[in-house]
Enzyme design. Structure first.
Site, mmCIF file in Angstrom:
data_model
loop_
_atom_site.group_PDB
_atom_site.id
_atom_site.type_symbol
_atom_site.label_atom_id
_atom_site.label_comp_id
_atom_site.label_asym_id
_atom_site.label_seq_id
_atom_site.Cartn_x
_atom_site.Cartn_y
_atom_site.Cartn_z
ATOM 1 N N ARG A 64 -1.699 -0.579 5.456
ATOM 2 C CA ARG A 64 -0.607 0.142 4.798
ATOM 3 C C ARG A 64 -0.604 -0.113 3.287
ATOM 4 N NH1 ARG A 64 5.761 -0.249 4.977
ATOM 5 N NH2 ARG A 64 6.214 1.962 4.682
ATOM 6 N N HIS A 68 -0.567 2.636 0.174
ATOM 7 C CA HIS A 68 0.402 2.611 -0.912
ATOM 8 C C HIS A 68 -0.267 2.402 -2.258
ATOM 9 C CE1 HIS A 68 4.062 1.596 1.826
ATOM 10 N NE2 HIS A 68 3.391 2.656 2.209
ATOM 11 N N ASP A 69 -1.233 1.517 -2.290
ATOM 12 C CA ASP A 69 -1.907 1.243 -3.558
ATOM 13 C C ASP A 69 -2.560 2.511 -4.100
ATOM 14 O OD1 ASP A 69 -2.527 -0.740 -5.544
ATOM 15 O OD2 ASP A 69 -4.616 -0.532 -4.933
ATOM 16 N N ASN A 83 8.412 -1.189 1.374
ATOM 17 C CA ASN A 83 7.619 -2.212 0.690
ATOM 18 C C ASN A 83 7.278 -3.409 1.571
ATOM 19 O OD1 ASN A 83 9.853 -3.849 0.770
ATOM 20 N ND2 ASN A 83 10.452 -3.470 -1.341
ATOM 21 N N HIS A 180 -1.343 4.947 11.781
ATOM 22 C CA HIS A 180 -0.217 4.482 12.598
ATOM 23 C C HIS A 180 -0.649 4.098 14.011
ATOM 24 C CE1 HIS A 180 2.905 6.540 9.742
ATOM 25 N NE2 HIS A 180 2.402 5.429 9.249
ATOM 26 N N THR A 181 -1.915 4.018 14.244
ATOM 27 C CA THR A 181 -2.409 3.388 15.471
ATOM 28 C C THR A 181 -2.234 1.872 15.398
ATOM 29 O OG1 THR A 181 -4.319 3.115 16.942
ATOM 30 C CG2 THR A 181 -4.802 3.246 14.607
ATOM 31 N N ASP A 233 2.206 2.683 18.152
ATOM 32 C CA ASP A 233 1.673 3.304 19.369
ATOM 33 C C ASP A 233 1.620 2.243 20.454
ATOM 34 O OD1 ASP A 233 -0.760 1.922 19.254
ATOM 35 O OD2 ASP A 233 -1.974 3.664 18.755
ATOM 36 N N THR A 235 -0.797 0.716 21.788
ATOM 37 C CA THR A 235 -1.841 -0.302 21.613
ATOM 38 C C THR A 235 -1.906 -0.673 20.132
ATOM 39 O OG1 THR A 235 -3.490 1.467 21.360
ATOM 40 C CG2 THR A 235 -3.249 0.523 23.556
ATOM 41 N N ASP A 240 -7.402 2.819 17.711
ATOM 42 C CA ASP A 240 -7.918 3.785 18.680
ATOM 43 C C ASP A 240 -7.203 5.118 18.488
ATOM 44 O OD1 ASP A 240 -5.372 3.407 19.716
ATOM 45 O OD2 ASP A 240 -6.017 2.140 21.366
HETATM 46 C C1 HEM Z 1 1.958 10.612 6.167
HETATM 47 C C2 HEM Z 1 2.919 9.965 5.592
HETATM 48 C C3 HEM Z 1 3.344 8.590 5.985
HETATM 49 C C4 HEM Z 1 4.629 8.200 6.181
HETATM 50 C C5 HEM Z 1 5.863 9.056 6.022
HETATM 51 C C6 HEM Z 1 4.591 6.815 6.581
HETATM 52 C C7 HEM Z 1 5.713 6.060 6.844
HETATM 53 C C8 HEM Z 1 5.688 4.778 7.341
HETATM 54 C C9 HEM Z 1 6.865 4.003 7.653
HETATM 55 C C10 HEM Z 1 8.298 4.463 7.446
HETATM 56 C C11 HEM Z 1 6.451 2.827 8.164
HETATM 57 C C12 HEM Z 1 7.318 1.695 8.715
HETATM 58 C C13 HEM Z 1 7.792 0.736 7.680
HETATM 59 C C14 HEM Z 1 8.723 -0.276 8.303
HETATM 60 O O1 HEM Z 1 9.761 0.117 8.803
HETATM 61 O O2 HEM Z 1 8.393 -1.464 8.309
HETATM 62 C C15 HEM Z 1 5.003 2.854 8.181
HETATM 63 C C16 HEM Z 1 4.217 1.836 8.668
HETATM 64 C C17 HEM Z 1 2.839 1.843 8.590
HETATM 65 N N1 HEM Z 1 2.047 2.790 7.982
HETATM 66 FE FE1 HEM Z 1 2.671 4.606 7.360
HETATM 67 N N2 HEM Z 1 3.294 6.392 6.617
HETATM 68 C C18 HEM Z 1 2.496 7.430 6.265
HETATM 69 C C19 HEM Z 1 1.136 7.405 6.138
HETATM 70 C C20 HEM Z 1 0.344 6.296 6.377
HETATM 71 C C21 HEM Z 1 -1.073 6.217 6.090
HETATM 72 C C22 HEM Z 1 -1.892 7.316 5.446
HETATM 73 C C23 HEM Z 1 -1.482 4.985 6.491
HETATM 74 C C24 HEM Z 1 -2.863 4.353 6.436
HETATM 75 C C25 HEM Z 1 -3.993 5.031 6.459
HETATM 76 C C26 HEM Z 1 -0.336 4.301 7.043
HETATM 77 C C27 HEM Z 1 -0.353 3.055 7.599
HETATM 78 C C28 HEM Z 1 0.754 2.403 8.110
HETATM 79 C C29 HEM Z 1 0.668 1.163 8.855
HETATM 80 C C30 HEM Z 1 -0.598 0.425 9.253
HETATM 81 C C31 HEM Z 1 1.984 0.796 9.147
HETATM 82 C C32 HEM Z 1 2.451 -0.451 9.897
HETATM 83 C C33 HEM Z 1 2.762 -1.547 8.907
HETATM 84 C C34 HEM Z 1 3.180 -2.865 9.568
HETATM 85 O O3 HEM Z 1 2.970 -3.055 10.768
HETATM 86 O O4 HEM Z 1 3.713 -3.721 8.845
HETATM 87 N N3 HEM Z 1 0.759 5.117 6.929
HETATM 88 N N4 HEM Z 1 4.570 4.033 7.658
HETATM 89 C C1 NAG Z 2 11.905 -4.225 -0.820
HETATM 90 O O1 NAG Z 2 12.416 -4.784 0.377
HETATM 91 C C2 NAG Z 2 13.454 -5.696 0.198
HETATM 92 C C3 NAG Z 2 13.941 -6.184 1.544
HETATM 93 O O2 NAG Z 2 12.900 -6.190 2.474
HETATM 94 C C4 NAG Z 2 14.628 -5.046 -0.556
HETATM 95 O O3 NAG Z 2 15.619 -6.019 -0.827
HETATM 96 C C5 NAG Z 2 14.132 -4.465 -1.848
HETATM 97 O O4 NAG Z 2 15.184 -3.779 -2.488
HETATM 98 C C6 NAG Z 2 12.995 -3.513 -1.591
HETATM 99 N N1 NAG Z 2 12.523 -2.959 -2.831
HETATM 100 C C7 NAG Z 2 12.486 -1.660 -3.015
HETATM 101 C C8 NAG Z 2 12.052 -1.235 -4.359
HETATM 102 O O5 NAG Z 2 12.777 -0.868 -2.168
#
Ligand code: HEM
Ligand code: NAG
Ligand code: NAG
Ligand code: NAG
Ligand code: NAG
Ligand code: NAG
Length: 310
Positions: A64, A68-69, A83, A180-181, A233, A235, A240
């Protein structure tokens, strides 16, 4: 350090790291460090593998972080909510420390993140690809750009636009969403679909009903604080094509994920990936290389400390 301070510290680190001048053409190279730091990829892989053994949340967070980077490379993520991935930034610090010992002032932080993201995917059973390298780290610590990270409430048109702003097409959108796998989401990112979706429908009707009730138990009200949430998901530590199968079953966690299955522009790709994991892997590797080319900065610096400008 207090948790909030730590978060701010991490956030500014990512922020600084990510801000760079967009150059029109990327000229990255798989062999960029062959002469100057031949052990770079080995040292990064070793660090990532070790960290993932100690903390199984690391792979998803690093993947992730890479997304973002790349997406915010030319902008300040001032108020962006998502974040959490920054919590794995210490792994990048550890790799950087090893690299500064082995080949000082050579390997950029942006390249470390790109290599680490490839490694976590491969480690989790996904495809492997040659990472193109030669990015520099941003020198500018302030930017003002309207293009921010897509929130999980975007509709498909907005998602397509957000990716198109970075030169990524619909295919990249569907393919990279397959990231999101891996990993986990907190309730706050999807709770709006559960209890108070619209005036007329409490629950997002695109959700599988059993899945929705399960999520309601995990996130019982609109303000769930803390660590509650759901794996993305079934798994979640394995790379996958299960994510796409879950979308077909109405079990996408985010409205954005499920929305892509319910849209004619993206549905057939989801079906193709659900039926053919090899196809997904091949496309994912290609789209990750494209993502890694977004906003590449070849005129910045190589940070000595990934959290600070030199
Ligand atoms: C298409 C638009 C996308 C949206 C709207 C989105 C949104 C999100 C959100 C809301 C989360 C959960 C954050 C949390 O509640 O902790 C998340 C998690 C994640 N996203 Fe996305 N995402 C997107 C695209 C991507 C892409 C392109 C990748 C990588 C190629 C990615 C990889 C991940 C991963 C691996 C997680 C899990 C992070 C963890 O377990 O800490 N996402 N994403
Ligand atoms: C980043 O996450 C922390 C809590 O997890 C929150 O306090 C902080 O405001 C967040 N920063 C931004 C820019 O959303
Ligand atoms: C492995 O990871 C642990 C936990 O982050 C860390 O304390 C240790 O120094 C690491 N070892 C190596 C060889 O990187
Ligand atoms: C940032 O952008 C906004 C809207 O585009 C503008 O109103 C504001 O003046 C800008 N701020 C800086 C410091 O450039
Ligand atoms: C998507 O959202 C935008 C902004 O809210 C809106 O203008 C547009 O009509 C929406 N498109 C669809 C297809 O729902
Ligand atoms: C549902 O959302 C509406 C509009 O945002 C709000 O006024 C109302 O208080 C919410 N109801 C519940 C039970 O959260």
């Amino acid at each position: 350090m207090a948790a909030q301070q730590t978060n701010h510290f991490f956030l500014s680190a990512i922020l600084l790291l990510s801000i760079a001048v967009v150059s029109s053409k990327a000229a990255l190279d798989a062999h960029y460090y062959d002469q100057t730091c031949p052990q770079a990829e080995f040292l990064i892989a070793q660090t990532v593998r070790n960290a993932s053994i100690y903390d199984p949340k690391v792979p998803a967070r690093i993947l992730r972080m890479f997304f973002h980077d790349c997406f915010i490379r030319n902008k300040a993520e001032k108020d962006g909510p998502p974040n959490i991935s920054v919590r794995a930034f210490y792994v990048i610090d550890d790799a950087k420390a090893k690299l500064e010992k082995a080949c000082p002032q050579t390997v950029s932080c942006a390249d470390i993140i790109a290599v680490a993201a490839r490694d976590v995917v491969a480690m989790a059973g996904g495809p492997r690809w040659d990472v193109l390298k030669g990015r520099k780290d941003g020198k500018v610590s302030k930017a003002n750009d309207t293009k921010t990270l897509p929130p999980p409430t975007f509709n498909v048109t907005q998602l397509i636009q957000s990716f198109a702003n970075r030169g990524l097409d619909v295919n990249d959108l569907v393919t990279l969403s397959g990231g999101h796998t891996l990993g986990f989401s907190h309730c706050s990112s999807f709770v709006a679909r559960l209890h108070n979706f619209t005036t007329f429908q409490k629950t997002d009707p695109s959700m599988n009903m059993g899945f929705a009730s399960m999520l309601k138990q995990k996130c019982p009200n609109s303000n769930n604080n803390g660590d509650a949430g759901q794996f993305l998901d079934s798994t979640a530590s394995q790379f996958d094509n299960d994510y796409y199968k879950q979308l077909i079953a109405g079990k996408g966690v985010f409205a954005t994920d499920q929305g892509m299955y319910n849209d004619q522009r993206t549905r057939s790709m989801i079906e193709a990936f659900a039926n053919d994991q090899d196809l997904f892997f091949k496309e994912f590797a290609a789209s990750m290389i494209k993502l890694g080319n977004v906003g590449v900065n070849e005129a910045g610096e190589v940070r000595l400390d990934c959290r600070k400008l030199n």
